[in-house]
Design an enzyme around this catalytic site. Structure first.
Site, PDB file in Angstrom:
ATOM      1  N   ASP A   1      55.093  36.982  24.956  1.00 52.78           N
ATOM      2  CA  ASP A   1      56.429  37.477  24.605  1.00 52.78           C
ATOM      3  C   ASP A   1      57.016  36.624  23.476  1.00 52.78           C
ATOM      4  OD1 ASP A   1      56.928  38.995  27.557  1.00 52.78           O
ATOM      5  OD2 ASP A   1      55.774  37.152  27.585  1.00 52.78           O
TER       6      ASP A   1
ATOM      7  N   ARG B   1      55.361  48.100  44.391  1.00 55.57           N
ATOM      8  CA  ARG B   1      55.049  46.845  43.696  1.00 55.57           C
ATOM      9  C   ARG B   1      54.628  45.779  44.715  1.00 55.57           C
ATOM     10  NH1 ARG B   1      57.800  42.606  43.419  1.00 55.57           N
ATOM     11  NH2 ARG B   1      59.520  43.613  44.467  1.00 55.57           N
TER      12      ARG B   1
ATOM     13  N   HIS C   1      57.983  36.731  33.231  1.00 50.50           N
ATOM     14  CA  HIS C   1      57.267  37.615  32.306  1.00 50.50           C
ATOM     15  C   HIS C   1      57.515  39.028  32.839  1.00 50.50           C
ATOM     16  CE1 HIS C   1      54.257  39.460  29.818  1.00 50.50           C
ATOM     17  NE2 HIS C   1      53.547  39.834  30.851  1.00 50.50           N
TER      18      HIS C   1
HETATM   19  P1  NAD Z   1      40.851  45.577  34.254  1.00 47.81           P
HETATM   20  O1  NAD Z   1      41.001  46.551  35.381  1.00 47.81           O
HETATM   21  O2  NAD Z   1      40.240  46.022  32.976  1.00 47.81           O
HETATM   22  O3  NAD Z   1      40.007  44.320  34.784  1.00 47.81           O
HETATM   23  C1  NAD Z   1      40.187  43.733  36.050  1.00 47.81           C
HETATM   24  C2  NAD Z   1      38.859  43.107  36.439  1.00 47.81           C
HETATM   25  O4  NAD Z   1      39.061  42.390  37.666  1.00 47.81           O
HETATM   26  C3  NAD Z   1      37.752  44.145  36.694  1.00 47.81           C
HETATM   27  O5  NAD Z   1      36.590  43.830  35.938  1.00 47.81           O
HETATM   28  C4  NAD Z   1      37.493  44.019  38.209  1.00 47.81           C
HETATM   29  O6  NAD Z   1      36.143  44.283  38.572  1.00 47.81           O
HETATM   30  C5  NAD Z   1      37.876  42.560  38.451  1.00 47.81           C
HETATM   31  N1  NAD Z   1      38.144  42.274  39.859  1.00 47.81           N
HETATM   32  C6  NAD Z   1      38.879  43.004  40.748  1.00 47.81           C
HETATM   33  N2  NAD Z   1      38.842  42.423  41.966  1.00 47.81           N
HETATM   34  C7  NAD Z   1      38.111  41.279  41.835  1.00 47.81           C
HETATM   35  C8  NAD Z   1      37.716  40.261  42.743  1.00 47.81           C
HETATM   36  N3  NAD Z   1      38.077  40.279  44.035  1.00 47.81           N
HETATM   37  N4  NAD Z   1      36.958  39.253  42.277  1.00 47.81           N
HETATM   38  C9  NAD Z   1      36.566  39.198  40.982  1.00 47.81           C
HETATM   39  N5  NAD Z   1      36.896  40.155  40.073  1.00 47.81           N
HETATM   40  C10 NAD Z   1      37.650  41.181  40.503  1.00 47.81           C
HETATM   41  O7  NAD Z   1      42.308  44.994  34.014  1.00 47.81           O
HETATM   42  P2  NAD Z   1      42.831  44.248  32.685  1.00 47.81           P
HETATM   43  O8  NAD Z   1      43.381  45.240  31.751  1.00 47.81           O
HETATM   44  O9  NAD Z   1      41.775  43.307  32.234  1.00 47.81           O
HETATM   45  O10 NAD Z   1      44.075  43.429  33.274  1.00 47.81           O
HETATM   46  C11 NAD Z   1      43.861  42.317  34.122  1.00 47.81           C
HETATM   47  C12 NAD Z   1      45.195  41.718  34.567  1.00 47.81           C
HETATM   48  O11 NAD Z   1      45.850  41.134  33.438  1.00 47.81           O
HETATM   49  C13 NAD Z   1      46.173  42.756  35.132  1.00 47.81           C
HETATM   50  O12 NAD Z   1      46.816  42.199  36.258  1.00 47.81           O
HETATM   51  C14 NAD Z   1      47.161  42.953  33.997  1.00 47.81           C
HETATM   52  O13 NAD Z   1      48.427  43.398  34.449  1.00 47.81           O
HETATM   53  C15 NAD Z   1      47.210  41.542  33.456  1.00 47.81           C
HETATM   54  N6  NAD Z   1      47.819  41.393  32.125  1.00 47.81           N
HETATM   55  C16 NAD Z   1      48.603  40.305  31.944  1.00 47.81           C
HETATM   56  C17 NAD Z   1      49.246  40.092  30.734  1.00 47.81           C
HETATM   57  C18 NAD Z   1      50.138  38.875  30.584  1.00 47.81           C
HETATM   58  O14 NAD Z   1      50.899  38.735  29.597  1.00 47.81           O
HETATM   59  N7  NAD Z   1      50.078  37.944  31.504  1.00 47.81           N
HETATM   60  C19 NAD Z   1      49.079  41.005  29.679  1.00 47.81           C
HETATM   61  C20 NAD Z   1      48.237  42.093  29.874  1.00 47.81           C
HETATM   62  C21 NAD Z   1      47.620  42.288  31.117  1.00 47.81           C
END
Ligand code: NAD
Length: 316
Positions: A151, A91, A178
């Site tokens: 949540d 992690r 979270h």
């Molecule tokens: P995903 O892999 O579908 O999308 C991530 C995007 O980030 C990709 O398009 C990638 O190209 C882009 N990326 C990576 N490095 C980058 C950089 N240096 N500059 C610009 N763009 C960049 O992932 P996802 O399913 O969309 O999830 C995104 C985040 O949201 C994850 O960290 C996930 O854990 C989080 N999330 C949070 C919650 C919440 O309650 N806060 C809920 C669900 C998911």
């Protein structure tokens, strides 16, 4: 007539980012949406796809794939970019890699002259929000994370079903990290102005504390279950982000459980954690301090200590 141009810069056009963008479009939340991703081709394709839906949306949003220079006059910079955990990766290592990602995002945003509000969704969201605040040097009241907003929505939905009450009349919050140490302060849960504990007392056993604990456990483990079934969660968070965005752009002064820096509230300092806050056009107008009982304060402290350790580990 001068018309305000409500502009959002969205960084990360993955599943979460695009679920958010889709909700923004369907709810006509802004006038201009710029999509930014390290994978520019993806951002270009997503902009095309959304633009092709404009004719059916009743919205006249300007949507395009852009660069960090386009953040200059944005009202909100929303970050949901991140890298996924590799098999066997710790992690902490994942967190360090996401910190590098954030450096490559937050630095050019601030260099563009951006003077708006940061909204962060990337996980672990409380720590990533803290990192955004540290890199940008912004006032912490202008940097918020989605925290326990989703949540809390899950809790209201489940509690509404259980009590057979419209979730909009359920006033209960999930607070803390979270993640695994989040919890429901039941002493503060209400249906309209009636406390849930009074409902329990009056129900002759049909509403009981054991069931309520099962509901909070269901909320805590919801993301794991969705990920097991479909690999990721995105619609719910996209809608939670849209709700927060509306509160900011509409200067609503709405109460939402976002990740905010505590500066003395609940006896905590210098930690970003999900707590009910009043959200307006300046970001976090104020953190609401609930009248938590001793046991709940202890749980919040445990959550804050976990988050502090996680943030401090980054320096090691
Ligand atoms: P995903 O892999 O579908 O999308 C991530 C995007 O980030 C990709 O398009 C990638 O190209 C882009 N990326 C990576 N490095 C980058 C950089 N240096 N500059 C610009 N763009 C960049 O992932 P996802 O399913 O969309 O999830 C995104 C985040 O949201 C994850 O960290 C996930 O854990 C989080 N999330 C949070 C919650 C919440 O309650 N806060 C809920 C669900 C998911």
């Amino acid at each position: 007539m001068k018309r305000d141009n409500r502009k959002i810069a969205l960084i990360g056009t993955g599943m979460v980012g695009m679920s958010y963008a889709y909700a923004l479009l369907n709810q006509s939340v802004c006038d201009e949406l710029v999509l930014i991703d390290v994978n520019r081709e993806r951002a270009v394709g997503e902009a095309m796809d959304l633009n092709h839906g404009l004719a059916f949306s009743g919205s006249s949003m300007k949507i395009y794939a852009g660069s960090y220079r386009d953040c200059t006059d944005a009202d909100i910079a929303v970050i949901c970019a991140g890298v996924a955990q590799k098999p066997g990766e710790s992690r902490l290592n994942l967190l360090k890699r996401n910190m590098t990602v954030f450096q490559s995002i937050v630095d050019p945003i601030t260099a563009s002259g951006f003077n708006g509000i940061f909204l962060v969704a990337t996980n672990p969201v409380d720590v990533m929000t803290h990192i955004t605040c540290a890199i940008s040097g912004f006032n912490p009241r202008r940097v918020l994370g989605t925290g326990t907003a989703l949540d809390t929505a899950r809790l209201r939905y489940l509690l509404g079903e259980y009590l057979r009450v419209d979730p909009r009349n359920v006033h209960a919050y999930v607070i803390g990290e979270h993640g695994d140490t989040e919890f429901v302060p039941w002493s503060q849960a209400m249906v309209a102005t009636k406390s849930v504990s009074a409902l329990c007392d009056e129900s002759h056993g049909s509403v009981c504390a054991g069931d309520l604990e099962k509901i909070s456990e269901e909320v805590r483990t919801a993301a794991y279950k969705i990920i097991e079934a479909k690999n990721a969660t995105y619609y719910g968070i996209g809608m939670a982000m849209t709700r927060i965005t509306k509160a900011i752009l509409g200067d609503e002064h709405s109460v939402l459980t976002v990740s905010a820096m505590l500066r003395g509230e609940y006896g905590q300092n210098g930690v970003f954690v999900g707590v009910p806050c009043i959200i307006n056009q300046n970001g976090i107008q104020r953190v609401l301090t609930l009248d938590l009982n001793d046991e709940e304060l202890k749980k919040l402290d445990q959550s804050c200590q976990t988050l502090k350790r996680c943030y401090e580990e980054l320096d090691d």
